[in-house]
Design a protein around this motif. Structure first.
Motif, PDB file in Angstrom:
ATOM      1  N   SER A   3     -12.229   0.878  12.335  1.00 45.85           N
ATOM      2  CA  SER A   3     -11.554   1.713  11.335  1.00 45.85           C
ATOM      3  C   SER A   3     -10.380   0.941  10.730  1.00 45.85           C
ATOM      4  CB  SER A   3     -11.063   3.012  11.968  1.00 45.85           C
ATOM      5  OG  SER A   3     -10.228   2.748  13.076  1.00 45.85           O
ATOM      6  N   GLU A   4     -10.296   0.945   9.400  1.00 48.67           N
ATOM      7  CA  GLU A   4      -9.273   0.183   8.690  1.00 48.67           C
ATOM      8  C   GLU A   4      -8.349   1.133   7.935  1.00 48.67           C
ATOM      9  OE1 GLU A   4      -8.832  -3.606   5.567  1.00 48.67           O
ATOM     10  OE2 GLU A   4     -10.814  -2.912   6.224  1.00 48.67           O
ATOM     11  N   PHE A   5      -7.040   0.885   8.028  1.00 50.63           N
ATOM     12  CA  PHE A   5      -6.082   1.723   7.301  1.00 50.63           C
ATOM     13  C   PHE A   5      -5.101   0.873   6.486  1.00 50.63           C
ATOM     14  CE2 PHE A   5      -4.702   1.200  11.692  1.00 50.63           C
ATOM     15  CZ  PHE A   5      -3.384   0.759  11.575  1.00 50.63           C
ATOM     16  N   THR A   6      -5.572  -0.266   6.006  1.00 53.57           N
ATOM     17  CA  THR A   6      -4.734  -1.191   5.248  1.00 53.57           C
ATOM     18  C   THR A   6      -4.073  -0.510   4.055  1.00 53.57           C
ATOM     19  OG1 THR A   6      -6.159  -3.037   5.903  1.00 53.57           O
ATOM     20  CG2 THR A   6      -4.727  -3.381   3.998  1.00 53.57           C
ATOM     21  N   GLU A   7      -4.823   0.307   3.326  1.00 56.59           N
ATOM     22  CA  GLU A   7      -4.288   0.943   2.122  1.00 56.59           C
ATOM     23  C   GLU A   7      -3.201   1.963   2.440  1.00 56.59           C
ATOM     24  OE1 GLU A   7      -7.436   2.561  -0.164  1.00 56.59           O
ATOM     25  OE2 GLU A   7      -8.435   0.635  -0.501  1.00 56.59           O
ATOM     26  N   ASN A   8      -3.140   2.417   3.698  1.00 59.63           N
ATOM     27  CA  ASN A   8      -2.125   3.401   4.087  1.00 59.63           C
ATOM     28  C   ASN A   8      -0.755   2.773   4.285  1.00 59.63           C
ATOM     29  OD1 ASN A   8      -4.630   4.625   4.378  1.00 59.63           O
ATOM     30  ND2 ASN A   8      -3.945   5.970   6.005  1.00 59.63           N
ATOM     31  N   VAL A   9      -0.710   1.448   4.446  1.00 58.50           N
ATOM     32  CA  VAL A   9       0.559   0.757   4.714  1.00 58.50           C
ATOM     33  C   VAL A   9       0.724  -0.408   3.739  1.00 58.50           C
ATOM     34  CG1 VAL A   9       0.887   1.449   7.123  1.00 58.50           C
ATOM     35  CG2 VAL A   9      -0.670  -0.428   6.597  1.00 58.50           C
ATOM     36  N   PRO A  10       0.890  -0.128   2.453  1.00 62.42           N
ATOM     37  CA  PRO A  10       0.926  -1.205   1.451  1.00 62.42           C
ATOM     38  C   PRO A  10       2.100  -2.163   1.648  1.00 62.42           C
ATOM     39  CG  PRO A  10       1.595   0.895   0.493  1.00 62.42           C
ATOM     40  CD  PRO A  10       1.043   1.210   1.840  1.00 62.42           C
ATOM     41  N   HIS A  11       3.195  -1.685   2.246  1.00 61.51           N
ATOM     42  CA  HIS A  11       4.360  -2.557   2.452  1.00 61.51           C
ATOM     43  C   HIS A  11       4.053  -3.662   3.462  1.00 61.51           C
ATOM     44  CE1 HIS A  11       4.409   0.450   5.597  1.00 61.51           C
ATOM     45  NE2 HIS A  11       5.358  -0.193   6.269  1.00 61.51           N
ATOM     46  N   ILE A  12       3.100  -3.415   4.365  1.00 60.63           N
ATOM     47  CA  ILE A  12       2.657  -4.440   5.311  1.00 60.63           C
ATOM     48  C   ILE A  12       1.515  -5.253   4.706  1.00 60.63           C
ATOM     49  CG2 ILE A  12       1.576  -4.825   7.562  1.00 60.63           C
ATOM     50  CD1 ILE A  12       3.099  -2.333   8.548  1.00 60.63           C
ATOM     51  N   ALA A  13       0.590  -4.557   4.043  1.00 63.65           N
ATOM     52  CA  ALA A  13      -0.599  -5.216   3.496  1.00 63.65           C
ATOM     53  C   ALA A  13      -0.252  -6.300   2.479  1.00 63.65           C
ATOM     54  CB  ALA A  13      -1.511  -4.175   2.854  1.00 63.65           C
ATOM     55  N   ARG A  14       0.810  -6.120   1.724  1.00 56.26           N
ATOM     56  CA  ARG A  14       1.107  -7.095   0.666  1.00 56.26           C
ATOM     57  C   ARG A  14       1.960  -8.278   1.138  1.00 56.26           C
ATOM     58  NH1 ARG A  14       4.039  -2.451  -1.565  1.00 56.26           N
ATOM     59  NH2 ARG A  14       6.214  -2.510  -0.858  1.00 56.26           N
ATOM     60  N   MET A  15       2.321  -8.298   2.412  1.00 56.96           N
ATOM     61  CA  MET A  15       3.111  -9.425   2.919  1.00 56.96           C
ATOM     62  C   MET A  15       2.303 -10.714   2.857  1.00 56.96           C
ATOM     63  SD  MET A  15       5.233  -7.965   6.172  1.00 56.96           S
ATOM     64  CE  MET A  15       6.500  -6.711   5.972  1.00 56.96           C
ATOM     65  N   GLN A  16       2.917 -11.769   2.404  1.00 52.03           N
ATOM     66  CA  GLN A  16       2.255 -13.060   2.265  1.00 52.03           C
ATOM     67  C   GLN A  16       2.670 -13.986   3.412  1.00 52.03           C
ATOM     68  OE1 GLN A  16      -0.067 -13.810  -0.177  1.00 52.03           O
ATOM     69  NE2 GLN A  16       0.112 -11.622  -0.636  1.00 52.03           N
ATOM     70  N   LEU A  17       1.760 -14.182   4.340  1.00 54.16           N
ATOM     71  CA  LEU A  17       1.987 -15.090   5.467  1.00 54.16           C
ATOM     72  C   LEU A  17       0.867 -16.124   5.470  1.00 54.16           C
ATOM     73  CD1 LEU A  17       2.914 -12.454   8.216  1.00 54.16           C
ATOM     74  CD2 LEU A  17       4.471 -13.733   6.756  1.00 54.16           C
ATOM     75  N   CYS A  18       0.695 -16.786   4.330  1.00 58.58           N
ATOM     76  CA  CYS A  18      -0.463 -17.671   4.122  1.00 58.58           C
ATOM     77  C   CYS A  18      -0.540 -18.790   5.149  1.00 58.58           C
ATOM     78  CB  CYS A  18      -0.418 -18.259   2.708  1.00 58.58           C
ATOM     79  SG  CYS A  18      -0.516 -16.988   1.429  1.00 58.58           S
ATOM     80  N   GLU A  19       0.614 -19.224   5.662  1.00 54.55           N
ATOM     81  CA  GLU A  19       0.599 -20.317   6.633  1.00 54.55           C
ATOM     82  C   GLU A  19      -0.022 -19.880   7.957  1.00 54.55           C
ATOM     83  OE1 GLU A  19       4.392 -18.021   7.269  1.00 54.55           O
ATOM     84  OE2 GLU A  19       3.158 -18.690   5.573  1.00 54.55           O
ATOM     85  N   LEU A  20      -0.221 -18.554   8.132  1.00 55.01           N
ATOM     86  CA  LEU A  20      -0.834 -18.033   9.361  1.00 55.01           C
ATOM     87  C   LEU A  20      -2.216 -17.467   9.089  1.00 55.01           C
ATOM     88  CD1 LEU A  20       2.255 -16.180  10.919  1.00 55.01           C
ATOM     89  CD2 LEU A  20       1.454 -18.498  11.341  1.00 55.01           C
ATOM     90  N   GLU A  21      -2.856 -17.879   8.008  1.00 52.77           N
ATOM     91  CA  GLU A  21      -4.167 -17.345   7.647  1.00 52.77           C
ATOM     92  C   GLU A  21      -5.155 -17.509   8.808  1.00 52.77           C
ATOM     93  OE1 GLU A  21      -7.726 -17.943   4.303  1.00 52.77           O
ATOM     94  OE2 GLU A  21      -5.852 -19.106   4.178  1.00 52.77           O
TER      95      GLU A  21
END
Length: 325
Positions: free
Chosen positions: A99-117
């Motif tokens: 179950s995914e709830f990414t859209e429920n927490v946009p402030h976390i979902a949009r964080m850019q941590l590309c170096e930890l991909e």
């Protein structure tokens, strides 16, 4: 079942050609030719297999020298991608997907941590409110995205507390020790708003474990998690949860019928139970509880319907209650 896509029981696996069933202390692990080993089949006799060392005092177990607070929120598995963070619960949805709830927490979902991909973080997601954290958290995690976002705008955005890291930049490190995983996580996890490293404490004696437990309870934790620093991610008994609980006997003082239109419409839907007030000696209703299996529900309905409050009390039906905190 990975082969038939139907619900399977243990006997099906025992008779399936190519599969073997490995009995473990708390689970059976099914080695399946059609999928990775399946670990989450719980035997009915699990309570009988609890080791004697898991007695009332878990602080005696000297290999559990790490303590973390047990927060009353919801599990959040975070997958860091090139475009943001995806958030998953620990349960599968009706289609068998996590179950995914990414859209429920946009402030976390949009964080850019590309170096930890490719990194996967194991965490507890918490929403704070005056009435507690569990209900507030579930009203965000279990809601539709628009409702979840509106709720957080009113009461505050959800926070996540990271306590483990099974995958580091795409590399599976679940076979490494907790100490290794924690050190790696501490080194790479950036200090960002809404994402926190779960506090942990070293306690190499029973006395220190107990003192730390009491301290964390006083600070609002639901309990603690005792961890073995040498344990791998999937190791059996890698951690033990310790929570406070309260138990008491209560007397049935009434009932409510089931919901209109349901199969329990004319049967007991809930028992009303009470305890004696120490100051006045009077019975005070404290909670509603389900009456149990259908046969007991029918029997209690026949026994209690048409009776007055005093007559129900005179039946002297006792319910044993257990509650955390």
């Amino acid at each position: 079942c990975p082969r038939t896509q139907d619900i399977a029981v243990l006997s099906d696996c025992n008779h399936c050609q190519g599969s073997t069933v490995e009995p473990l202390l708390f689970y059976y692990r099914v080695h399946c030719p059609y999928a990775d080993p399946i670990k989450a089949i719980t035997p009915s006799h699990v309570e009988d297999q609890l080791p004697s060392t898991w007695g009332s005092d878990k602080f005696d177990l000297d290999n559990y020298t790490i303590i973390e607070p047990k927060l009353d929120g919801a599990r959040c598995i975070m997958l860091i991608t090139s475009s943001g963070i995806r958030c998953f619960g620990r349960r599968n949805n009706r289609f068998g997907d996590q179950s995914e709830f990414t859209e429920n927490v946009p402030h976390i979902a949009r964080m850019q941590l590309c170096e930890l991909e490719g990194t996967i973080l194991d965490s507890e997601i918490i929403c704070f409110s005056a009435s507690g954290t569990l209900g507030a958290t579930m009203s965000v995690v279990g809601a539709n995205p628009s409702t979840a976002i509106e709720t957080q705008k009113r009461s505050g955005w959800a926070h996540v507390f990271v306590f483990d890291m099974p995958v580091l930049r795409g590399r599976d490190i679940t076979d490494e020790s907790w100490t290794y995983r924690h050190n790696q996580m501490t080194d790479i996890l950036p200090i960002v708003e809404y994402i926190h490293l779960m506090p942990c404490y070293e306690a190499d004696s029973k006395e220190l474990r107990h003192t730390t437990y009491q301290k964390l309870l006083s600070e609002g934790a639901e309990g603690i998690v005792l961890k073995d620093p040498n344990a791998s991610y999937y190791q059996l008994r890698a951690m033990i949860k310790v929570k406070e609980d309260v138990t008491l006997d209560a007397i049935v003082t009434g009932f409510e019928y089931g919901k209109i239109g349901s199969k329990y419409e004319h049967l007991i839907g809930a028992l009303l139970v009470s305890v004696k007030d120490a100051a006045t000696g009077r019975l005070v209703e404290v909670v509603k509880v389900p009456p149990g299996p259908d046969d007991i529900r029918v029997r209690l309905t026949r026994r209690l319907e048409h009776k007055t409050y005093d007559e129900i009390v005179a039946e002297h039906i006792i319910v044993w209650l257990q509650a955390q905190n």
